[in-house]
Design a protein around this motif. Sequence first.
Motif, PDB file in Angstrom:
ATOM      1  N   ALA A  55       0.829  -1.204   0.000  1.00  0.00           N
ATOM      2  CA  ALA A  55       0.000   0.000   0.000  1.00  0.00           C
ATOM      3  C   ALA A  55       0.865   1.257   0.000  1.00  0.00           C
ATOM      4  CB  ALA A  55      -0.929  -0.016   1.212  1.00  0.00           C
ATOM      5  N   GLU A  56       1.930   1.244   0.782  1.00  0.00           N
ATOM      6  CA  GLU A  56       2.821   2.405   0.809  1.00  0.00           C
ATOM      7  C   GLU A  56       3.555   2.568  -0.521  1.00  0.00           C
ATOM      8  OE1 GLU A  56       3.765   2.634   5.621  1.00  0.00           O
ATOM      9  OE2 GLU A  56       5.261   1.786   4.257  1.00  0.00           O
ATOM     10  N   ARG A  57       3.915   1.454  -1.149  1.00  0.00           N
ATOM     11  CA  ARG A  57       4.572   1.538  -2.456  1.00  0.00           C
ATOM     12  C   ARG A  57       3.628   2.127  -3.508  1.00  0.00           C
ATOM     13  NH1 ARG A  57       4.613  -1.566  -6.962  1.00  0.00           N
ATOM     14  NH2 ARG A  57       3.374  -3.210  -5.968  1.00  0.00           N
ATOM     15  N   ARG A  58       2.351   1.766  -3.451  1.00  0.00           N
ATOM     16  CA  ARG A  58       1.377   2.225  -4.443  1.00  0.00           C
ATOM     17  C   ARG A  58       0.943   3.669  -4.215  1.00  0.00           C
ATOM     18  NH1 ARG A  58      -2.031  -1.630  -7.107  1.00  0.00           N
ATOM     19  NH2 ARG A  58      -1.143  -3.718  -7.053  1.00  0.00           N
ATOM     20  N   LEU A  59       0.899   4.082  -2.950  1.00  0.00           N
ATOM     21  CA  LEU A  59       0.341   5.389  -2.632  1.00  0.00           C
ATOM     22  C   LEU A  59       1.360   6.399  -2.110  1.00  0.00           C
ATOM     23  CD1 LEU A  59      -2.926   4.215  -0.832  1.00  0.00           C
ATOM     24  CD2 LEU A  59      -2.744   5.158  -3.125  1.00  0.00           C
ATOM     25  N   LEU A  60       2.072   6.008  -1.062  1.00  0.00           N
ATOM     26  CA  LEU A  60       2.943   6.961  -0.384  1.00  0.00           C
ATOM     27  C   LEU A  60       4.212   7.258  -1.179  1.00  0.00           C
ATOM     28  CD1 LEU A  60       2.751   8.561   2.212  1.00  0.00           C
ATOM     29  CD2 LEU A  60       3.998   6.747   3.375  1.00  0.00           C
ATOM     30  N   GLN A  61       4.817   6.223  -1.756  1.00  0.00           N
ATOM     31  CA  GLN A  61       6.068   6.429  -2.493  1.00  0.00           C
ATOM     32  C   GLN A  61       5.882   7.363  -3.687  1.00  0.00           C
ATOM     33  OE1 GLN A  61       8.401   2.895  -3.063  1.00  0.00           O
ATOM     34  NE2 GLN A  61       9.624   3.776  -4.718  1.00  0.00           N
ATOM     35  N   PRO A  62       4.908   7.123  -4.589  1.00  0.00           N
ATOM     36  CA  PRO A  62       4.746   8.065  -5.711  1.00  0.00           C
ATOM     37  C   PRO A  62       4.301   9.452  -5.258  1.00  0.00           C
ATOM     38  CG  PRO A  62       3.004   6.404  -5.712  1.00  0.00           C
ATOM     39  CD  PRO A  62       4.028   5.939  -4.732  1.00  0.00           C
TER      40      PRO A  62
END
Length: 260
Positions: free
Chosen positions: A75-82
């Motif tokens: 979830a963090e890769r999909r939302l927070l990182q970008p």
Amino acid sequence: MSRYLYGENRQRMSALFSHAAAILREENAMVFKDEEILHHPSAGQVMQALIHGDRRTVCMLIEEALAEGHSLAEAERRLLQPAMYQVGHEWHANRLSVAKEHLATTTAQDAMAQLLFNQPVSVGNGRRALFAAPPGNRHVLGLRMVSDAFEMAGWSVQFLGADVPLESLLGQILHFEPHLVGLTAALPQHLWPVRSLVEEIRRHHAGTYPLILVGGMLINRVPSMAMAIGADLWAADACDALRRVDECMASASLLPRLVD
């Protein structure tokens, strides 16, 4: 630059520049591009919430992804990182103030801590990992994502944070005896401290040194630089790091190098 460098320093920098030039000459070089980042439809909302310091909305959007069946790392890769990548772009383009960029970063850190606290405690797997940013590097949000992912996967984790002096970092490695050391290089000036640390780890832990994982925006853009500075592995994000490390840990040829 060779006029200003002497001896071993000149040789090292010459090798790094030659390596980089060779990469740029390769048409199919494996280079990370911003457009290759997978943008979830809610990532823009997360970015807006971050720059307004709206931790509740950030957590709510990521919790929605968790409800869809994604792990926290996914979830963090999909939302927070970008979202944080976009914050960085806006800051570099002078469309965001330093205050807004700092607010976004601290909001992201607070949201990550809250989300991690709400996750069930993982069963330990007996492996240890230490994550740190060497001297001069204060960009550790991505490294924190990786650290949290390993903790949720059952590793015993120590996260030392930003700008850790080399001697202190080496001392903690000696004390903790990790199976994995994770480092980050966000900008070109971070390469030299990372390379120096890798060399010191090799020197002090000959035959039993831990696996060394590197990441960060600079490594993402030119992955082969990870090997040029002596690392064992590189990873683009937390999920990638878990997968690559698990593959290496399962390789019998690498096991003798690990600390028992």
